[in-house]
Design an enzyme around this catalytic site. Structure first.
Site, PDB file in Angstrom:
ATOM      1  N   CYS A  38       0.914  -1.199  -0.251  1.00 25.64           N
ATOM      2  CA  CYS A  38      -0.152  -0.024  -0.038  1.00 25.64           C
ATOM      3  C   CYS A  38       0.825   1.224  -0.015  1.00 25.64           C
ATOM      4  O   CYS A  38       0.350   2.392  -0.407  1.00 25.64           O
ATOM      5  CB  CYS A  38      -0.876   0.137   1.368  1.00 25.64           C
ATOM      6  SG  CYS A  38      -2.059  -1.326   1.295  1.00 25.64           S
ATOM      7  N   ASP A 451      37.354  19.158  12.608  1.00 20.60           N
ATOM      8  CA  ASP A 451      37.558  20.358  12.722  1.00 20.60           C
ATOM      9  C   ASP A 451      38.325  20.516  14.144  1.00 20.60           C
ATOM     10  O   ASP A 451      37.970  19.696  14.957  1.00 20.60           O
ATOM     11  CB  ASP A 451      36.613  21.396  12.416  1.00 20.60           C
ATOM     12  CG  ASP A 451      37.224  22.790  12.620  1.00 20.60           C
ATOM     13  OD1 ASP A 451      37.842  23.344  12.075  1.00 20.60           O
ATOM     14  OD2 ASP A 451      36.613  23.384  13.439  1.00 20.60           O
ATOM     15  N   ASP A 650      31.416  22.890  13.225  1.00 23.52           N
ATOM     16  CA  ASP A 650      30.437  23.631  14.054  1.00 23.52           C
ATOM     17  C   ASP A 650      29.053  23.861  13.399  1.00 23.52           C
ATOM     18  O   ASP A 650      28.066  24.629  14.122  1.00 23.52           O
ATOM     19  CB  ASP A 650      30.978  25.007  14.575  1.00 23.52           C
ATOM     20  CG  ASP A 650      31.265  26.010  13.395  1.00 23.52           C
ATOM     21  OD1 ASP A 650      31.065  25.707  12.474  1.00 23.52           O
ATOM     22  OD2 ASP A 650      31.877  27.112  13.738  1.00 23.52           O
ATOM     23  N   ASP A 654      31.979  25.782   8.870  1.00 25.21           N
ATOM     24  CA  ASP A 654      32.479  24.619   8.197  1.00 25.21           C
ATOM     25  C   ASP A 654      31.407  23.890   7.132  1.00 25.21           C
ATOM     26  O   ASP A 654      31.362  23.078   6.712  1.00 25.21           O
ATOM     27  CB  ASP A 654      32.788  23.234   8.921  1.00 25.21           C
ATOM     28  CG  ASP A 654      33.869  23.794   9.799  1.00 25.21           C
ATOM     29  OD1 ASP A 654      34.856  24.190   9.334  1.00 25.21           O
ATOM     30  OD2 ASP A 654      33.933  23.643  11.007  1.00 25.21           O
TER      31      ASP A 654
END
Length: 765
Positions: A38, A451, A650, A654
């Site tokens: 379905c 990072d 963050d 970035d």
């Protein structure tokens, strides 16, 4: 982190988000969706409505999430036209939505139990009769009359306990499709019609085939209704993460208006209202503290166990628990804009999304029912033409059993059940997963790029070391340095001043302040001349550094920035400032590496600093002096080398690298852009969230594969037995009643296996 990149990155992130953000998102609760086949029909019907962007159905929840500008009426009409019923649910974070859904499920459960009792109430005595007496054949007029009464009673069971199967089958037929209801209606209906022909027109059937199957019809309807009820009961447990999140929202808020405090429903709180929260109470909306001091337990949202101190100027989040003090805060976000409401919406969106492996199951399911119907016909014809006497009875049993046992319910439940539990478990650990695709891809990550600033480190410089000359004290030299730096705007100066404030040191007023570019600062305090800066400044002013030069070099090798303080041309101290490594970064990185993930650090800092930080946290690979615009290129290079890359930053600075990575992880508070920019958001600042996310992702995908494998094996083995392919070798032919029980409980097995994920603890894996 280079601040110059922020506006560009923020713009990129915002632009990306604007393109993806649906104009409007609603949830439709579907009635009449019997099986996985379905799903594609309902999604296709909704996607055909003008203005609809996307439509994703969660078969386990019977909920479709629709984005776009189409009206509610148009969406409901499209579902109705496809042969199902739909109603629009209230907002994702609404208590009303949860209560309405739970009430609907309770009604559904009670109805299925009543139908189960009705079906088994007739089927069990008939089955026991067959086992004890062993004769369900029609040979005399008295037997015909008795079985006619049983046939009419069975018809009553079909009408009152199995009506929804036949209605669903008829609606599917009207729309030129087939689903689970089609299989059940055909199987039970055929058995009943054949039995009634034997009762009413026995001479039309060979004597050896004059056997009735009323008990099969009643038992199958009863057992399948029981299976649906048990499945619903088990499914309810998978929504507990959402229930807990919604339960965090307090129902009232103590609002201060015109100097009077009034308790109002939290829905009536407006922006800029002043709200008082006492110890032990939950915070009703997002805001900023303006009075008081307290500690707030944010563990229910972030997974962070330690309470967080809050004072004037600090932000508070809806759903968190005020522990100790009384505070007054100003509402900044209310209703659906609070972080809690957005988190609930994000979790629900992820639970209703499909990973690629789930979409494959949906495609298979859409072809499954027609294929099974063809197999049932072929099986019946084979028995009629090649089977032993009574061939007609064998053909009927075989076709009915194939139709009943091969329902694709378990196949349809395999993926969404696991996704719902997995996403919920991640949310409990403070990990927000945006969609099913991110959930699946995270399990395949081979390289994690981190990072440095704000991810591995705290992201804010702090005083780490104070080395004083004989006769000086740490407090006195730090006070002098802070007095001198209080007039500077340099980030390192802020770290010096903040450290002095934390120690409650007096900061004096400096005269004749002078900033020496690239070297440091100077000034006078209480008649003493102060110099504070780097080695170059000391050399120019002919300050003898002595043995402290070597100590400063040692501090620099540890990724710290040493600064010299001189008083009246004599060295007084060396003060080192650094961006400290987060307490748990080393352990979290080790967890990633132990799970076979290649960890790489990416930073704009110089090579010496990067090398020192990488050595401290146990990272062997790092790339230093990377410009913000080049970070995405480094991700691309890893992908070109065959890595599945996760990028952790963050969520703002970035953004290009996060977007380029296979999975982007935003680490931070979990509010604002961070929630909406990354594939996965870590609500707390710990890198353990990465290992948790990957562990939950792998466990969820493993659970999905177990469910899919079980569902496929069940259908392959079940259909093989049902067709009678093994009869020539072992004289085994599956009974339709056994097939009904197996079909009913196959779904329960899948749901139960998915619920095992609720016991999963990411930190132990």
């Amino acid at each position: 982190m280079n601040q110059a990149e922020t506006p560009e990155a923020e713009s990129t992130c915002a632009h990306s988000h604007t393109e993806e953000k649906p104009s409007r998102t609603r949830e439709l609760l579907i009635d009449g969706a019997g099986c996985a086949s379905c799903v594609s029909k309902i999604e296709h019907a909704l996607q055909g409505v003008p203005g609809v962007g996307q439509a994703h159905m969660n078969f386990a929840e019977r909920v479709v999430t629709v984005s776009g500008e189409a009206t509610d009426a148009a969406l409901v009409a499209a579902v109705e036209q496809a042969g199902y019923h739909a109603r629009v649910m209230p907002g994702a974070s609404s208590q009303d939505a949860l209560q309405e859904k739970e009430q609907a499920e309770r009604d559904y459960y009670r109805q299925r139990i009543r139908e189960m009792i009705l079906g088994l109430g007739l089927g069990v005595p008939l089955m026991l009769y067959g086992m004890v007496i062993g004769d369900m054949s029609i040979n005399t007029a008295a037997q015909r009359m008795a079985w006619l009464v049983v046939g009419l009673l069975t018809l009553g069971v079909m009408v009152f306990a199995g009506r929804h199967f036949f209605i669903g089958a008829w609606q599917s037929l009207r729309h030129h499709s087939a689903n689970m209801d089609t299989l059940i209606a055909l199987g039970t209906g055929t058995a009943w019609v054949y039995s009634m022909v034997v009762v009413v027109f026995p001479e039309a059937v060979p004597e050896m085939a004059r056997h009735v199957y009323f008990e099969a019809t009643a038992m199958i309807i009863g057992l399948i209704n029981l299976g649906l009820a048990l499945e619903l009961r088990a499914r309810g447990k998978t929504s507990e993460a959402i229930k807990r999140l919604i339960g965090l929202q307090p129902k009232t808020a103590r609002v201060i208006r015109d100097g009077e405090e009034t308790d109002l429903p939290y829905e009536e709180v407006v922006q800029d209202d002043r709200i008082r929260v006492r110890p032990g109470e939950k915070i009703p909306v997002d805001g900023e503290v303006v009075e008081g001091h307290t500690s707030v337990d944010e563990s229910m949202l972030t997974g962070e166990p330690m309470p967080v101190e809050k004072t004037s100027g600090d932000s508070v989040v809806a759903g968190t628990l005020n522990k100790t003090g009384s505070i007054v805060f100003v509402a900044t976000r209310v209703g659906k804009d609070t972080a809690l409401a957005r988190i609930i919406g994000m979790v629900k969106q992820a639970q209703n999304s499909k990973p690629p492996i789930g979409r494959m199951a949906d495609v298979i399911s859409s072809y499954f029912v027609p294929v099974i119907m063809i197999i049932a016909v072929i099986s019946a014809l084979a028995w009629l033409n090649f089977g032993p006497d009574p061939a007609l009875a064998f053909a009927l049993v075989s076709a009915t059993t194939v139709l009943i046992i091969a329902c694709p319910c378990a196949l349809g439940l395999a993926t969404p059940m696991s996704v719902m539990v997995g996403v919920g478990k991640a949310a409990e650990a403070g990990v927000l997963i945006r969609n099913g695709e991110s959930l699946q891809t995270a399990s395949q990550i081979t390289a994690m790029v981190l990072d440095k600033t704000g991810t591995i480190t705290e992201g804010a410089p702090k005083v780490t070391d104070i080395r004083v000359v004989a006769g000086e004290s740490e407090a006195s030299v730090l006070g002098l340095a802070a007095s001198l730096e209080s007039g500077s705007e340099h980030p390192l100066a802020a770290a010096i001043v903040e450290s002095a404030r934390e120690r409650n040191l007096q900061v004096g007023s400096v005269s004749r302040f002078n900033a020496v570019v690239g070297q440091g600062v100077e000034g006078e305090l209480d008649g003493r001349h102060l110099l504070f800066g780097n080695e170059k400044l000391m050399a120019e002013r002919q300050v003898d550094l002595g043995e402290f030069r070597e100590q400063a070099q040692q501090l620099a090798a540890e990724a710290k920035t040493p600064m010299y303080l001189a008083v009246d041309q004599r060295l007084a101290a060396v003060i080192a400032v650094a961006d400290p490594i987060k307490e748990d970064s080393v352990a979290a990185i080790k967890r990633l590496q132990q799970r076979g993930v290649r960890v790489i650090m990416l930073t704009g800092d110089n090579r010496a600093t990067a090398e020192a930080i990488a050595h401290k946290v146990g990272i062997k690979e790092f790339v230093a002096e990377v410009k913000p615009e080049d970070k995405a290129d480094k991700i691309t290079a890893l992908q070109a080398a065959g890595e599945t890359v996760g990028m952790t930053g963050d969520g703002i600075n970035d953004a290009p690298a996060l977007a380029q990575a296979n999975v982007g992880f935003a680490i931070g508070t979990g509010t604002d852009v961070a929630i909406e920019s990354a594939d996965i958001t870590l609500m707390r600042g710990s890198l353990h969230g990465l290992a948790d996310a990957i562990a939950v992702s792998r466990a969820t995908l493993r659970n999905i594969k177990q469910n899919l494998f079980g569902a496929f094996i069940y259908n392959v083995v079940g259909v093989t037995f049902a067709t009678g392919m093994l009869y020539p070798f072992f004289h085994v032919l599956l009974n339709p009643v056994v097939a009904g029980a197996a079909m009913a409980f196959s779904s329960v097995t899948v749901v139960t296996n998915a619920n095992r994920l609720r016991l999963f603890k990411a930190q132990q894996h």
